[in-house]
Design an enzyme around this catalytic site. Structure first.
Site, mmCIF file in Angstrom:
data_model
loop_
_atom_site.group_PDB
_atom_site.id
_atom_site.type_symbol
_atom_site.label_atom_id
_atom_site.label_comp_id
_atom_site.label_asym_id
_atom_site.label_seq_id
_atom_site.Cartn_x
_atom_site.Cartn_y
_atom_site.Cartn_z
ATOM 1 N N GLU A 174 -3.497 49.337 49.023
ATOM 2 C CA GLU A 174 -2.529 50.224 49.882
ATOM 3 C C GLU A 174 -3.093 51.044 51.151
ATOM 4 O OE1 GLU A 174 1.123 53.548 49.511
ATOM 5 O OE2 GLU A 174 -1.074 53.944 48.786
ATOM 6 N N HIS A 206 8.297 52.074 46.348
ATOM 7 C CA HIS A 206 8.825 53.289 45.691
ATOM 8 C C HIS A 206 8.724 54.433 46.592
ATOM 9 C CE1 HIS A 206 4.585 53.106 45.365
ATOM 10 N NE2 HIS A 206 4.612 54.511 45.098
ATOM 11 N N ASP A 207 8.177 54.439 47.794
ATOM 12 C CA ASP A 207 7.901 55.239 48.772
ATOM 13 C C ASP A 207 8.903 55.039 49.892
ATOM 14 O OD1 ASP A 207 5.860 56.468 47.430
ATOM 15 O OD2 ASP A 207 4.278 55.334 48.459
ATOM 16 N N ASP A 218 -1.877 50.034 38.577
ATOM 17 C CA ASP A 218 -1.868 51.179 40.018
ATOM 18 C C ASP A 218 -3.196 51.980 39.879
ATOM 19 O OD1 ASP A 218 -1.241 52.507 42.161
ATOM 20 O OD2 ASP A 218 0.990 52.101 41.834
ATOM 21 N N ASP A 220 -4.382 52.845 45.345
ATOM 22 C CA ASP A 220 -3.594 53.628 45.954
ATOM 23 C C ASP A 220 -4.262 54.075 47.241
ATOM 24 O OD1 ASP A 220 -0.948 55.186 45.829
ATOM 25 O OD2 ASP A 220 -2.428 56.910 45.787
#
Ligand code: TEU
Length: 546
Positions: free
Chosen positions: A243, A317-318, A96, A191
């Site tokens: 993302e 995870h969000d 990430d 990200d």
């Protein structure tokens, strides 16, 4: 770039996967220990959420050192061992990269605050704030020490946005990506990478919290192309995913069309806003099936026609767990979990499995606000109660929407703390762990179904390569699409409800082959009944012309 479309990615949240030291936080050695389990599942790549040094205000998305390991998670030696062990098992690692912002504890920010002009130009400093709203609530600008200036933070105030207009910043970030490339990683997840390109002059923007002023700006594509050329684009075997926050199909085509040399694929979140009231996350509403289906079709067809490539996922995870969100889990957990899996694994794009989905994990069902850790949830609770909601109402919404829903420890067995840690977990284990855990679910219907989907992708080129076309678009409860590849056709039907439904099957599919279903003994006829949360994929290898 040529992306390997046969690959399936597993998203692993290191903090909650497996703790081997008893400090309550998962670690790299825990990942090494469990790699054989993931190899058995059949995945090819593991995306790891950030494990770099960080004050953990935003669970590691506030990075204070991009090229080191947070001691809570282990050492660089552990990391190297993990990569080597993965290689033996045919599993690559995708890291990430949080390159839109860094922690205010990063030395760049600290030096800037001390007055170093070179590092001040690493950040976005202005004399006057704009009206933009931070994605975690409140204004997106904070005072920059006692200079009278303000710095931009699109997320928490401890996450300062980096100034990509400055070539020195870009150089530093290329070095970060190349550092990890040299360590043998096989991919990168970037990200909020569609927010890096900000205009020189920043202006007020009353629409949608200011998002149009800094999202998907044309210069963003230039920066991604430059990043590509200076780092991962030099190695054809690396896999990249961006993302994308509040993005569009057109931009994602640009980001992922191989001719443009930006990224391999993109995540977008539109399909996970279908249970938002008036577009607002902190609300409760039953999901709007037709909106969900339309979004899938728009993205599936749009990306296909434009030569783009989607990253397909339900949970990350969000997000709260899709199983708890879209399915009647009291009665149909197995059916719902497998249907959701097939609906993305058989679609056009690269599928991602979020840890625990393969065993049908649910949201944790916490009882009190003190069980929550996530900064976004805690801020939202304050904002909701300040704006008139009772604490009970606010908690009910947090329970449904909190990002902590997906972040609870992986459930390995029925022992205390689900076998995740011998200490006190940093975030409580979900209530259902005694029933739903790897020990009880492995080789159960959900796990086996995931294995089968992964295997089918390797065997059937129509799954990895085929085109995407919407089907049965007037059904009120079936999400259906058709794939096509070299004369083969694949029809995928997904009943999103507990209520069975009858469908008229097109003639050419009546003699087709059932490629996969989560129900046994399917008979194809002119009319078929899809049972509760049934998924059914029918393959015709040699289409009959009608
Ligand atoms: O997420 C970006 C993002 O848009 C979400 O945080 C979103 O705003 C939020 O979930 C809305 O509910 C990425 C990471 O995935 C996330 O974990 C980080 O907190 C964020 O960036 C900042 O780095």
């Amino acid at each position: 770039m040529t992306i390997d479309k046969k690959k399936v990615v597993y998203q692993l949240y290191p903090k909650s996967f497996k703790d081997t030291t008893g400090n309550g936080v998962g670690d790299l050695r825990g990942i090494i220990e469990k790699l054989p389990y993931l190899a058995e599942l059949g995945i090819d790549m593991i995306w790891l959420n950030p494990f770099y040094p960080s004050p953990q205000r935003d669970n590691g998305y506030d990075v204070s050192d991009y090229t080191a390991i947070n001691p809570d998670f282990g050492t660089m030696e552990d990391f190297e061992k993990m990569v080597a062990r993965g290689q033996e098992l045919g599993i690559g690692f995708m890291l990430d990269m949080v390159l839109n912002h860094c922690s205010t504890e990063h030395e760049w920010f600290k030096k800037a605050l001390l007055g170093d002009a070179y590092y001040q130009d690493f950040f976005i400093l202005r004399d006057e704030p704009t009206d933009w709203v931070s994605k975690f609530g409140g204004n997106a600008w904070a005072p920059f020490g006692d200079t009278g200036k303000y710095y931009l933070h699109l997320f928490d105030k401890t996450q300062a946005d980096l100034n990509w207009r400055n070539p020195n910043v870009r150089e530093e970030l290329y070095k970060v990506v190349n550092f990890w490339r040299e360590k043998g990683v096989k991919g990168f997840r970037f990200d909020v990478i569609n927010l890096i390109g900000k205009d020189e002059v920043l202006e007020d923007c009353p629409i949608n919290d200011g998002k149009p002023a800094y999202t998907d700006k044309p210069i963003n594509h230039d920066y991604l192309h430059m990043l590509n050329q200076a780092s991962f684009g030099q190695d054809d075997s690396l896999m990249t995913v961006g993302e994308m926050s509040a993005t569009t199909v057109d931009n994602c085509i640009l980001y992922t069309n191989p001719d443009r040399q930006e990224l391999d694929m993109t995540f977008n979140f539109h399909h996970l806003k279908v249970d938002y009231e008036r577009g607002q996350k902190w609300t409760q509403k039953a999901f709007d099936f037709e909106e969900l289906r339309t979004l899938f079709h728009t993205w599936g067809e749009g990306m296909d026609q434009g030569g783009g490539w989607n990253a397909l996922f339900w949970t990350c995870h969000d997000q709260p767990r899709a199983l708890s969100r879209f399915v009647d889990v009291k009665n149909f957990r197995n059916e719902g979990a497998t249907m959701l899996a097939a609906s993305i694994h058989l679609s056009r794009g690269t599928p991602y499995i979020y840890q625990g989905e393969e065993i049908g994990m649910l949201d944790p069902d916490f009882d009190s606000l003190s069980d929550y850790v996530d900064i976004e949830s805690l801020n939202a609770f304050d904002i909701m109660t300040e704006s008139g909601k009772t604490e009970q109402e606010a908690l009910a919404i947090i329970k449904r929407k909190s990002r902590d829903n997906a972040r609870t420890p992986m459930q390995w067995d029925a022992s205390e703390n689900a076998g995740f840690t011998t200490g006190t977990p940093w975030l409580k284990v979900g209530k259902s762990y005694a029933d739903i855990n790897v020990a009880s679910e492995k080789n159960g219907p959900i796990f086996n179904f995931y294995q089968e989907l992964i295997r089918l992708r390797k065997e059937e080129d129509i799954i990895s390569e085929g085109s995407y076309k919407a089907a049965f678009t007037d059904s009120k409860q079936v999400y259906a699409f058709e794939r096509e590849w070299q004369g083969q056709h694949l029809l995928v039907l997904n009943n999103f409800y507990a209520k069975p439904i009858k469908l008229d099957l097109p003639k050419e599919y009546q003699n087709g082959q059932v490629l996969i279903s989560n129900y046994d003994n399917v008979t194809l006829d002119d009319t078929i009944q899809l049972e509760a949360y049934q998924t059914l994929a029918i393959l015709i290898s040699d289409p009959v012309t009608t």
